[in-house]
Design a protein around this motif. Structure first.
Motif, mmCIF file in Angstrom:
data_model
loop_
_atom_site.group_PDB
_atom_site.id
_atom_site.type_symbol
_atom_site.label_atom_id
_atom_site.label_comp_id
_atom_site.label_asym_id
_atom_site.label_seq_id
_atom_site.Cartn_x
_atom_site.Cartn_y
_atom_site.Cartn_z
ATOM 1 N N TYR A 178 15.476 64.530 34.361
ATOM 2 C CA TYR A 178 15.822 63.116 34.464
ATOM 3 C C TYR A 178 15.381 62.356 33.213
ATOM 4 O O TYR A 178 16.092 61.464 32.724
ATOM 5 C CB TYR A 178 15.191 62.486 35.703
ATOM 6 N N ARG A 179 14.189 62.681 32.662
ATOM 7 C CA ARG A 179 13.725 62.011 31.436
ATOM 8 C C ARG A 179 14.655 62.320 30.261
ATOM 9 O O ARG A 179 14.956 61.432 29.444
ATOM 10 C CB ARG A 179 12.290 62.443 31.123
ATOM 11 N N SER A 180 15.096 63.615 30.175
ATOM 12 C CA SER A 180 16.036 63.978 29.099
ATOM 13 C C SER A 180 17.344 63.204 29.244
ATOM 14 O O SER A 180 17.899 62.681 28.267
ATOM 15 C CB SER A 180 16.312 65.486 29.136
ATOM 16 N N ALA A 181 17.820 63.115 30.479
ATOM 17 C CA ALA A 181 19.064 62.374 30.727
ATOM 18 C C ALA A 181 18.876 60.895 30.440
ATOM 19 O O ALA A 181 19.784 60.216 29.923
ATOM 20 C CB ALA A 181 19.506 62.572 32.173
ATOM 21 N N LEU A 182 17.670 60.361 30.753
ATOM 22 C CA LEU A 182 17.391 58.952 30.509
ATOM 23 C C LEU A 182 17.426 58.644 29.009
ATOM 24 O O LEU A 182 17.993 57.623 28.579
ATOM 25 C CB LEU A 182 16.015 58.595 31.096
ATOM 26 N N ASP A 183 16.833 59.531 28.205
ATOM 27 C CA ASP A 183 16.850 59.339 26.746
ATOM 28 C C ASP A 183 18.284 59.343 26.205
ATOM 29 O O ASP A 183 18.634 58.515 25.346
ATOM 30 C CB ASP A 183 16.037 60.449 26.065
ATOM 31 N N LEU A 184 19.115 60.279 26.687
ATOM 32 C CA LEU A 184 20.506 60.359 26.224
ATOM 33 C C LEU A 184 21.291 59.105 26.604
ATOM 34 O O LEU A 184 22.093 58.588 25.813
ATOM 35 C CB LEU A 184 21.185 61.603 26.816
ATOM 36 N N ASN A 185 21.076 58.595 27.826
ATOM 37 C CA ASN A 185 21.792 57.387 28.261
ATOM 38 C C ASN A 185 21.352 56.160 27.467
ATOM 39 O O ASN A 185 22.154 55.251 27.205
ATOM 40 C CB ASN A 185 21.558 57.148 29.757
ATOM 41 N N ARG A 186 20.059 56.128 27.062
ATOM 42 C CA ARG A 186 19.588 55.015 26.226
ATOM 43 C C ARG A 186 20.203 55.090 24.824
ATOM 44 O O ARG A 186 20.515 54.057 24.226
ATOM 45 C CB ARG A 186 18.065 55.051 26.145
ATOM 46 N N GLN A 187 20.394 56.326 24.318
ATOM 47 C CA GLN A 187 20.993 56.490 22.983
ATOM 48 C C GLN A 187 22.433 55.963 22.955
ATOM 49 O O GLN A 187 22.863 55.373 21.972
ATOM 50 C CB GLN A 187 20.953 57.956 22.568
ATOM 51 N N ILE A 188 23.161 56.212 24.014
ATOM 52 C CA ILE A 188 24.565 55.764 24.063
ATOM 53 C C ILE A 188 24.704 54.400 24.746
ATOM 54 O O ILE A 188 25.814 53.924 24.977
ATOM 55 C CB ILE A 188 25.460 56.797 24.775
ATOM 56 N N GLN A 189 23.522 53.799 25.102
ATOM 57 C CA GLN A 189 23.481 52.475 25.730
ATOM 58 C C GLN A 189 24.320 52.399 27.001
ATOM 59 O O GLN A 189 25.094 51.461 27.227
ATOM 60 C CB GLN A 189 23.932 51.407 24.718
ATOM 61 N N HIS A 190 24.184 53.430 27.818
ATOM 62 C CA HIS A 190 24.911 53.488 29.094
ATOM 63 C C HIS A 190 23.999 52.929 30.182
ATOM 64 O O HIS A 190 23.245 53.658 30.824
ATOM 65 C CB HIS A 190 25.310 54.945 29.389
ATOM 66 N N ASN A 191 24.065 51.601 30.381
ATOM 67 C CA ASN A 191 23.108 50.902 31.248
ATOM 68 C C ASN A 191 23.200 51.327 32.714
ATOM 69 O O ASN A 191 22.178 51.453 33.393
ATOM 70 C CB ASN A 191 23.307 49.391 31.135
ATOM 71 N N ILE A 192 24.431 51.536 33.206
ATOM 72 C CA ILE A 192 24.584 51.954 34.607
ATOM 73 C C ILE A 192 23.924 53.315 34.814
ATOM 74 O O ILE A 192 23.225 53.545 35.815
ATOM 75 C CB ILE A 192 26.069 52.006 34.998
ATOM 76 N N GLY A 193 24.114 54.206 33.854
ATOM 77 C CA GLY A 193 23.487 55.519 33.937
ATOM 78 C C GLY A 193 21.976 55.417 33.918
ATOM 79 O O GLY A 193 21.273 56.123 34.663
ATOM 80 N N ILE A 194 21.446 54.524 33.086
ATOM 81 C CA ILE A 194 19.988 54.324 33.001
ATOM 82 C C ILE A 194 19.444 53.849 34.346
ATOM 83 O O ILE A 194 18.438 54.365 34.856
ATOM 84 C CB ILE A 194 19.642 53.300 31.895
ATOM 85 N N ALA A 195 20.129 52.860 34.945
ATOM 86 C CA ALA A 195 19.675 52.298 36.223
ATOM 87 C C ALA A 195 19.687 53.356 37.327
ATOM 88 O O ALA A 195 18.755 53.433 38.143
ATOM 89 C CB ALA A 195 20.556 51.113 36.605
ATOM 90 N N LYS A 196 20.710 54.186 37.369
ATOM 91 C CA LYS A 196 20.811 55.229 38.403
ATOM 92 C C LYS A 196 19.716 56.276 38.233
ATOM 93 O O LYS A 196 19.124 56.739 39.214
ATOM 94 C CB LYS A 196 22.192 55.890 38.352
ATOM 95 N N ILE A 197 19.458 56.671 36.993
ATOM 96 C CA ILE A 197 18.426 57.678 36.741
ATOM 97 C C ILE A 197 17.041 57.134 37.108
ATOM 98 O O ILE A 197 16.220 57.828 37.720
ATOM 99 C CB ILE A 197 18.464 58.141 35.271
ATOM 100 N N GLN A 198 16.785 55.872 36.749
ATOM 101 C CA GLN A 198 15.510 55.252 37.112
ATOM 102 C C GLN A 198 15.339 55.215 38.625
ATOM 103 O O GLN A 198 14.243 55.473 39.145
ATOM 104 C CB GLN A 198 15.423 53.831 36.536
ATOM 105 N N CYS A 199 16.413 54.929 39.337
ATOM 106 C CA CYS A 199 16.373 54.892 40.797
ATOM 107 C C CYS A 199 16.059 56.281 41.360
ATOM 108 O O CYS A 199 15.224 56.431 42.268
ATOM 109 C CB CYS A 199 17.697 54.372 41.336
ATOM 110 N N ASN A 200 16.706 57.321 40.801
ATOM 111 C CA ASN A 200 16.472 58.692 41.278
ATOM 112 C C ASN A 200 15.043 59.151 40.974
ATOM 113 O O ASN A 200 14.406 59.826 41.783
ATOM 114 C CB ASN A 200 17.473 59.646 40.630
ATOM 115 N N MET A 201 14.539 58.788 39.799
ATOM 116 C CA MET A 201 13.155 59.146 39.457
ATOM 117 C C MET A 201 12.172 58.438 40.393
ATOM 118 O O MET A 201 11.162 59.011 40.832
ATOM 119 C CB MET A 201 12.860 58.761 37.998
ATOM 120 N N ALA A 202 12.481 57.174 40.725
ATOM 121 C CA ALA A 202 11.619 56.416 41.633
ATOM 122 C C ALA A 202 11.574 57.074 43.012
ATOM 123 O O ALA A 202 10.514 57.133 43.663
ATOM 124 C CB ALA A 202 12.127 54.977 41.749
#
Length: 292
Positions: free
Chosen positions: A11-35
């Motif tokens: 999830y952290r690796s995916a979070l970094d990739l989504n931040r690089q491409i500025q995919h905010n919806i993806g970031i929010a979903k990953i944060q929710c899953n990690m939580a």
């Protein structure tokens, strides 16, 4: 599989990739899953922090469904941490938003969360009230789902019925086509037999007509011969008398010999329907000699 450590690494690796491409919806979903993983491990503070981060992103992009879910999850974390007032506040916010967007399943979860919080607080009246609302909503969802399933089954039944009718009509059409082909074949056979019968009758008629014409011709020939013989005989006798009076014995004998030969050939030829061409020539030769 319960391997939360490895799950968090991915999830952290995916979070970094989504931040690089500025995919905010993806970031929010990953944060929710990690939580949710932290909450499963009892680390409610970490989970709460990630849920708040997810909520901020979803509020920025205006994702109402995600906002309602984040509010619910935050309420759940406060309920786990024993902060009833905050839990109720976030559950109520999620209830309002869930109701406005028509998310009945999330609304059910919020009503259940409120009932649980009030039960822990000892406020059984409100706990029962929210539980009753949950039950009514669940029944309406169940009835709606049941109605949907019934309609779906009805649609499938009607579709299957129509498909069966189509198959039946196709089979009937095929049978009609087969009957029509058989009828056409029968008509062709009857017409063929009729034509063959007509042709046979016509050929028989033509053949019989030809035979009758041949017989008529033979009769005419015989009639001509019969008509010719008396005159020819009288003329021949007169010629023989003439030779005798002139004392031409040799000519009389030759003429009489040719005359007798001709009479014999005529009698023989008259006895048959057809004669050889040679005999006809011989008859003509004797006839021409006598006429000369």
């Amino acid at each position: 599989k319960g391997d939360y450590k490895k799950a968090l690494e991915y999830y952290r690796s995916a979070l970094d990739l989504n931040r690089q491409i500025q995919h905010n919806i993806g970031i929010a979903k990953i944060q929710c899953n990690m939580a949710l993983i932290y909450a499963e491990q009892g680390e409610y503070a970490k989970a709460l922090e990630l849920f708040h981060q997810s909520l901020e992103i979803r509020e920025d992009i205006g994702e109402k469904g995600g906002i309602a879910l984040s509010l619910h999850n935050i309420g759940m974390m406060y309920e786990k941490m024993g902060q009833a007032d905050k839990a109720i506040d976030y559950f109520q916010k999620s209830v309002s938003l869930s109701d406005s967007i028509g998310s009945k399943n999330l609304l059910l979860r919020n009503l259940k969360g409120l009932s649980t919080v009030y039960k822990k607080l000892g406020n059984y009246e409100k706990a029962y009230d929210f539980l009753e609302k949950e039950k009514k909503l669940n029944d309406s969802i169940f009835n709606a789902e049941s109605h949907r399933q019934i309609e779906e089954l009805k649609t499938r039944y009607e579709t299957g019925k129509k498909a069966l009718e189509i198959i039946t009509l196709q089979q009937e059409n095929q049978q009609q086509q087969i009957k029509l082909k058989k009828r056409k074949v029968s008509i062709f056979i009857v017409l063929g037999l009729a034509f063959f019968a007509f042709l046979s009758i016509h050929l028989l008629y033509v053949r019989r007509k030809a035979v009758l014409q041949q017989k008529t011709l033979l009769l005419e020939q015989k009639l001509l011969r019969l008509q010719m013989n008396p005159h020819f005989i009288f003329n021949s006798i007169a010629a023989i008398q003439s030779y005798i009076f002139r004392n031409s014995k040799k000519d009389a004998v030759n003429y009489l010999s040719s005359f007798s030969s001709l009479m014999r050939l005529i009698l023989e030829n008259s006895a048959t329907e057809s004669i050889y061409f040679v005999r006809e020539l011989e008859t003509l030769r004797f006839y021409l000699q006598l006429q000369g």
